[in-house]
Design an enzyme around this catalytic site. Sequence first.
Site, PDB file in Angstrom:
ATOM      1  N   TYR A 215      -9.740 -46.804 -39.108  1.00 38.83           N
ATOM      2  CA  TYR A 215     -10.131 -48.203 -39.321  1.00 38.83           C
ATOM      3  C   TYR A 215     -11.259 -48.617 -38.360  1.00 38.83           C
ATOM      4  O   TYR A 215     -11.235 -48.251 -37.174  1.00 38.83           O
ATOM      5  CB  TYR A 215      -8.919 -49.140 -39.158  1.00 38.83           C
ATOM      6  CG  TYR A 215      -9.366 -50.579 -39.144  1.00 38.83           C
ATOM      7  CD1 TYR A 215      -9.685 -51.224 -40.335  1.00 38.83           C
ATOM      8  CD2 TYR A 215      -9.549 -51.266 -37.953  1.00 38.83           C
ATOM      9  CE1 TYR A 215     -10.161 -52.522 -40.324  1.00 38.83           C
ATOM     10  CE2 TYR A 215     -10.023 -52.561 -37.928  1.00 38.83           C
ATOM     11  CZ  TYR A 215     -10.336 -53.184 -39.124  1.00 38.83           C
ATOM     12  OH  TYR A 215     -10.821 -54.458 -39.110  1.00 38.83           O
ATOM     13  N   LYS A 224     -16.055 -52.654 -30.711  1.00 34.51           N
ATOM     14  CA  LYS A 224     -15.128 -53.281 -29.772  1.00 34.51           C
ATOM     15  C   LYS A 224     -14.957 -52.418 -28.515  1.00 34.51           C
ATOM     16  O   LYS A 224     -14.828 -52.930 -27.408  1.00 34.51           O
ATOM     17  CB  LYS A 224     -13.773 -53.502 -30.439  1.00 34.51           C
ATOM     18  CG  LYS A 224     -13.852 -54.352 -31.694  1.00 34.51           C
ATOM     19  CD  LYS A 224     -14.415 -55.717 -31.420  1.00 34.51           C
ATOM     20  CE  LYS A 224     -14.338 -56.600 -32.663  1.00 34.51           C
ATOM     21  NZ  LYS A 224     -14.907 -57.926 -32.423  1.00 34.51           N
ATOM     22  N   CYS A 268     -11.938 -66.391 -37.318  1.00 33.80           N
ATOM     23  CA  CYS A 268     -12.049 -67.856 -37.234  1.00 33.80           C
ATOM     24  C   CYS A 268     -13.388 -68.304 -37.810  1.00 33.80           C
ATOM     25  O   CYS A 268     -13.841 -69.421 -37.550  1.00 33.80           O
ATOM     26  CB  CYS A 268     -11.922 -68.324 -35.794  1.00 33.80           C
ATOM     27  SG  CYS A 268     -10.235 -68.288 -35.195  1.00 33.80           S
ATOM     28  N   ASP A 293     -21.052 -61.287 -33.924  1.00 34.27           N
ATOM     29  CA  ASP A 293     -19.771 -60.887 -33.319  1.00 34.27           C
ATOM     30  C   ASP A 293     -19.838 -60.656 -31.807  1.00 34.27           C
ATOM     31  O   ASP A 293     -18.889 -60.961 -31.113  1.00 34.27           O
ATOM     32  CB  ASP A 293     -19.264 -59.611 -34.009  1.00 34.27           C
ATOM     33  CG  ASP A 293     -17.795 -59.315 -33.712  1.00 34.27           C
ATOM     34  OD1 ASP A 293     -16.986 -60.262 -33.681  1.00 34.27           O
ATOM     35  OD2 ASP A 293     -17.452 -58.135 -33.507  1.00 34.27           O
ATOM     36  N   ARG A 385     -13.052 -55.375 -45.504  1.00 31.86           N
ATOM     37  CA  ARG A 385     -14.308 -55.588 -44.770  1.00 31.86           C
ATOM     38  C   ARG A 385     -15.531 -55.153 -45.569  1.00 31.86           C
ATOM     39  O   ARG A 385     -15.446 -54.336 -46.470  1.00 31.86           O
ATOM     40  CB  ARG A 385     -14.279 -54.755 -43.474  1.00 31.86           C
ATOM     41  CG  ARG A 385     -13.159 -55.142 -42.512  1.00 31.86           C
ATOM     42  CD  ARG A 385     -13.550 -56.343 -41.701  1.00 31.86           C
ATOM     43  NE  ARG A 385     -12.486 -56.781 -40.827  1.00 31.86           N
ATOM     44  CZ  ARG A 385     -12.706 -57.381 -39.641  1.00 31.86           C
ATOM     45  NH1 ARG A 385     -13.927 -57.583 -39.214  1.00 31.86           N
ATOM     46  NH2 ARG A 385     -11.696 -57.798 -38.913  1.00 31.86           N
TER      47      ARG A 385
HETATM   48  C1  OXD Z   1     -12.577 -58.517 -34.881  1.00 34.15           C
HETATM   49  C2  OXD Z   1     -13.728 -57.953 -35.606  1.00 34.15           C
HETATM   50  O1  OXD Z   1     -11.439 -58.143 -35.176  1.00 34.15           O
HETATM   51  O2  OXD Z   1     -14.844 -58.416 -35.369  1.00 34.15           O
HETATM   52  O3  OXD Z   1     -12.798 -59.354 -34.005  1.00 34.15           O
HETATM   53  O4  OXD Z   1     -13.548 -57.017 -36.405  1.00 34.15           O
HETATM   54 MN    MN Z   2     -14.864 -59.682 -33.635  1.00 34.05          MN
END
Ligand code: OXD
Ligand code: MN
Length: 612
Positions: A215, A224, A268, A293, A385
Amino acid sequence: MTTASVSSATQSDVDNKPLTKNPHLTAWVEHMARMCQPDRVVWCDGSEAEKARLTEHAVSIGSLIPLDQAKLPGCYLHRSGANDVARVEHLTFICSPTKEDAGPTNNWMDPTEAYAKLRELYNGSMKGRTMYVVPYVMGPVDSPFAKIGIEITDSVYVALNMRIMTRMGQCALDRLGNSEDFNKGLHCTGDVNPERRYICHFPQDNTIWSFGSGYGGNALLGKKCLALRIASCLGRDEGWLAEHMLILGIESPEGEMTYVAAAFPSQCGKTNFAMMIPPKRFKGWKITTVGDDIAWLRVGDDGRLYAVNPEAGYFGVAPGTSYASNGTAMRTIQTDTLYTNVALTPDGDVWWEGKDGDIPAELTDWQGRPWHRGSMEKAAHPNARFTAPMVNNPALSKFADDPQGVPISAIIFGGRRADTIPLVLQSFNWTHGVFFGATMGSETTAAATGKVGVVRRDPFAMLPFCGYNMADYFRHWLSMQAKITFPPKIFLANWFRKDKNGKFLWPGFGENMRVLKWVVDRARLRVGGRETPLGWVPRPGDLDLSGLDLPTEKVEEVTQLTIEEWVRELESVGEFFASLGANVPRELHMQRELLLARLNLIRNAGPQYRTP
Ligand code: OXD
Ligand code: MN
């Protein structure tokens, strides 16, 4: 290296020579290959020819399903394992030398133990598979902000996603030269068994080891893992900030540009906000996207705070995305986009809950099963996604690739809160703004596994992404003030406040432009506001609400501060600080006490004073 059984590879998937002479890099790749024992090693150069080869291979092994190429040129569908659809925070570890370094909000594993445990899993794990060596740059290639990573992966889907999400290939190797300053990322899909799934970060070694998940957030290591968890540690050590923030530009009809960075927890609406189309009333105003992001923030020579987006693409949530909610994103994802876990129409188009138009009668759901209209099950996974190149974005800022980044005038912290937090609130100063960030809370969503809809504190929207002790991270934020001559103004925002009947009070989406306009005007010191004990709020008339069909009572309710709610909030913040241990900066405790003292003063002063 390996005795490659080239015969079993398709023509599009044969091993090639290292594309660099960098001895640190080639030695590390050889070392990893000896451990994982792939059948073949493919170094990625990032070329178009390679993209075509990898795509053909991914289709041949069923990892990608071609969509209708006339309607969606260059677009494909991928289905992940049914138990592998989101980030796994409980299986994500910060393996710093001590538990104290990782802090109470992270899972910690002793680095020696983590390396040993994962080595066992990696041993021989790529037998019969291809090892892709994916060099990439986070940030514009020529930027002083840029960082280089190498991701070794056995997933062609990951290699193709990294090609969209980062500046990938030879450009990274050229920039790296013979340096040993690169992030070492190792990813192996394994048997996608949650019992054997680990996402481990070793900040002291600039290393990420990810096993057992295909994933995005667990497997695309540039995002991340590197750009937030590892980069937050680099930022602490080097004096900058790696943040879970979108970056957008607001252009007035007169051509005045203002840049804003905003942190919201996952799901969000960051991507929607970053691509917002202003309502009719704002004719001539334009929003341009720098990033949706992640933001890396540094102080420029002129004393302002500059932001770059380290990514080159969007890994956005599909459900809920429509021409009505985010026309810019819809236009962005019509070409060269990889879709993950969306539903498939009989004629090769994609579908998800909340997409425009009628619900199709028949679909293939995200797990490849037949689906009929009226089914109780979702056709697309709620965390389905799209991965799309940012150059597709018709509203892309012309500075999205600028090596120096853009100067930030305002920072917004937001969350998904049904009560307490008003539509917008401006902090008194930097420390108070850091308090806003440190105490943000939000209701949980489907972006991570776990219960959905409970309020959890998510400081700076970084709870799952801060690579070190949260209290030290707060201190780092506080200390940045001394370096910034012209600090951005800091705001709290909440598009998700509800009335007594559970209905959203604010329309959100493009109408958020009205809030953004006040933020810009406050940052430029040219609009009024009302001072409350908790911060500055717009007075009636300060927000431009013309052309908005919203009753005055709703506007009042959505902008309201309620003493009882805030006393509860500050008490809960006190518990949160206590859970972080003795290391929470004193300045933040004092901010809390000061706010609480002011509220209590009003509360005790008599009913005529009960509006903060
Ligand atoms: C998150 C993403 O989970 O950007 O924040 O995928
Ligand atoms: Mn994110």
